[in-house]
Design a protein around this motif. Structure first.
Motif, PDB file in Angstrom:
ATOM      1  N   ASP A 103       0.844  -1.186   0.000  1.00  0.00           N
ATOM      2  CA  ASP A 103       0.000   0.000   0.000  1.00  0.00           C
ATOM      3  C   ASP A 103       0.880   1.236   0.000  1.00  0.00           C
ATOM      4  O   ASP A 103       1.951   1.195   0.604  1.00  0.00           O
ATOM      5  N   PRO A 104       0.491   2.337  -0.595  1.00  0.00           N
ATOM      6  CA  PRO A 104      -0.776   2.555  -1.289  1.00  0.00           C
ATOM      7  C   PRO A 104      -0.786   2.121  -2.745  1.00  0.00           C
ATOM      8  O   PRO A 104      -1.821   2.196  -3.381  1.00  0.00           O
ATOM      9  N   LYS A 105       0.354   1.667  -3.259  1.00  0.00           N
ATOM     10  CA  LYS A 105       0.396   1.274  -4.668  1.00  0.00           C
ATOM     11  C   LYS A 105      -0.614   0.170  -4.966  1.00  0.00           C
ATOM     12  O   LYS A 105      -1.221   0.147  -6.034  1.00  0.00           O
ATOM     13  N   PHE A 106      -0.805  -0.770  -4.036  1.00  0.00           N
ATOM     14  CA  PHE A 106      -1.708  -1.890  -4.275  1.00  0.00           C
ATOM     15  C   PHE A 106      -3.117  -1.395  -4.560  1.00  0.00           C
ATOM     16  O   PHE A 106      -3.848  -2.026  -5.344  1.00  0.00           O
ATOM     17  N   ALA A 107      -3.506  -0.312  -3.964  1.00  0.00           N
ATOM     18  CA  ALA A 107      -4.844   0.242  -4.174  1.00  0.00           C
ATOM     19  C   ALA A 107      -5.081   0.614  -5.636  1.00  0.00           C
ATOM     20  O   ALA A 107      -6.225   0.700  -6.082  1.00  0.00           O
ATOM     21  N   SER A 108      -4.009   0.851  -6.373  1.00  0.00           N
ATOM     22  CA  SER A 108      -4.133   1.219  -7.791  1.00  0.00           C
ATOM     23  C   SER A 108      -3.980   0.027  -8.722  1.00  0.00           C
ATOM     24  O   SER A 108      -4.465   0.064  -9.852  1.00  0.00           O
ATOM     25  N   TYR A 109      -3.285  -1.010  -8.270  1.00  0.00           N
ATOM     26  CA  TYR A 109      -2.928  -2.093  -9.182  1.00  0.00           C
ATOM     27  C   TYR A 109      -3.406  -3.471  -8.746  1.00  0.00           C
ATOM     28  O   TYR A 109      -2.941  -4.469  -9.279  1.00  0.00           O
ATOM     29  N   TYR A 110      -4.325  -3.561  -7.845  1.00  0.00           N
ATOM     30  CA  TYR A 110      -4.770  -4.842  -7.311  1.00  0.00           C
ATOM     31  C   TYR A 110      -5.353  -5.752  -8.391  1.00  0.00           C
ATOM     32  O   TYR A 110      -5.416  -6.955  -8.219  1.00  0.00           O
ATOM     33  N   TRP A 111      -5.788  -5.192  -9.503  1.00  0.00           N
ATOM     34  CA  TRP A 111      -6.472  -5.950 -10.535  1.00  0.00           C
ATOM     35  C   TRP A 111      -5.512  -6.536 -11.570  1.00  0.00           C
ATOM     36  O   TRP A 111      -5.926  -7.311 -12.438  1.00  0.00           O
ATOM     37  N   ARG A 112      -4.236  -6.198 -11.505  1.00  0.00           N
ATOM     38  CA  ARG A 112      -3.284  -6.600 -12.544  1.00  0.00           C
ATOM     39  C   ARG A 112      -2.679  -7.953 -12.217  1.00  0.00           C
ATOM     40  O   ARG A 112      -2.023  -8.129 -11.187  1.00  0.00           O
ATOM     41  N   ARG A 113      -2.835  -8.910 -13.127  1.00  0.00           N
ATOM     42  CA  ARG A 113      -2.322 -10.258 -12.883  1.00  0.00           C
ATOM     43  C   ARG A 113      -0.814 -10.263 -12.646  1.00  0.00           C
ATOM     44  O   ARG A 113      -0.308 -10.987 -11.803  1.00  0.00           O
ATOM     45  N   TYR A 114      -0.082  -9.441 -13.396  1.00  0.00           N
ATOM     46  CA  TYR A 114       1.378  -9.532 -13.315  1.00  0.00           C
ATOM     47  C   TYR A 114       1.940  -8.861 -12.076  1.00  0.00           C
ATOM     48  O   TYR A 114       3.149  -8.855 -11.862  1.00  0.00           O
ATOM     49  N   ASP A 115       1.074  -8.277 -11.255  1.00  0.00           N
ATOM     50  CA  ASP A 115       1.535  -7.756  -9.969  1.00  0.00           C
ATOM     51  C   ASP A 115       1.433  -8.786  -8.856  1.00  0.00           C
ATOM     52  O   ASP A 115       1.726  -8.494  -7.705  1.00  0.00           O
ATOM     53  N   TYR A 116       1.041 -10.004  -9.227  1.00  0.00           N
ATOM     54  CA  TYR A 116       0.951 -11.089  -8.264  1.00  0.00           C
ATOM     55  C   TYR A 116       2.116 -12.043  -8.515  1.00  0.00           C
ATOM     56  O   TYR A 116       2.374 -12.434  -9.647  1.00  0.00           O
TER      57      TYR A 116
END
Length: 129
Positions: A103-116
């Motif tokens: 956080d807080p970056k996750f709040a913007s990119y939680y939907w992106r597969r490649y961020d997992y």
């Protein structure tokens, strides 16, 4: 490194409920944001829901908002997906995933597969009409 194992999938009639679980190995589960994605036959894997690692903020795809609930139990190294009012279009393989994005970056990119960074093997959910 984290290993993820999903369970709880199955066959259910439309309007029914299921609860998926995702058990994580390792002692650093609380340091990961967690998400659920799903993939139907012939379609791309899509975001379903996510929960942050810090304040427990949750995020949902519009298609499941109001029907699905994500939660986590850090003491049990487990994330859950409660699915209510299931529809045939919810039929898919459901994947649990762990993200090191903070956080807080996750709040913007939680939907992106490649961020997992880590993924489970998936569990099949089939909703009959």
């Amino acid at each position: 490194q984290v290993q993820l194992v999903e369970s709880g999938g199955g066959l259910v009639q439309a309007g029914g409920s299921l609860r998926l679980s995702c058990a994580a190995s390792g002692r650093t589960f609380s340091s990961y944001a967690m998400g659920w994605f799903r993939q139907a036959p012939g379609k791309e894997r899509e975001f379903v829901t996510a929960i942050s690692r810090s304040d427990g903020s949750t995020y949902y795809a519009d298609s499941v908002k109001g029907r699905f609930t994500i939660s986590r139990d850090n003491a049990k190294n487990t994330v859950y997906l409660q699915m209510n009012s299931l529809k045939p279009e919810d039929t898919a393989v459901y994947y649990c995933a762990a993200s090191q994005v903070v956080d807080p970056k996750f709040a913007s990119y939680y939907w992106r597969r490649y961020d997992y960074d880590y993924w489970g093997q998936g569990t099949q959910v089939t909703v009959s009409s």
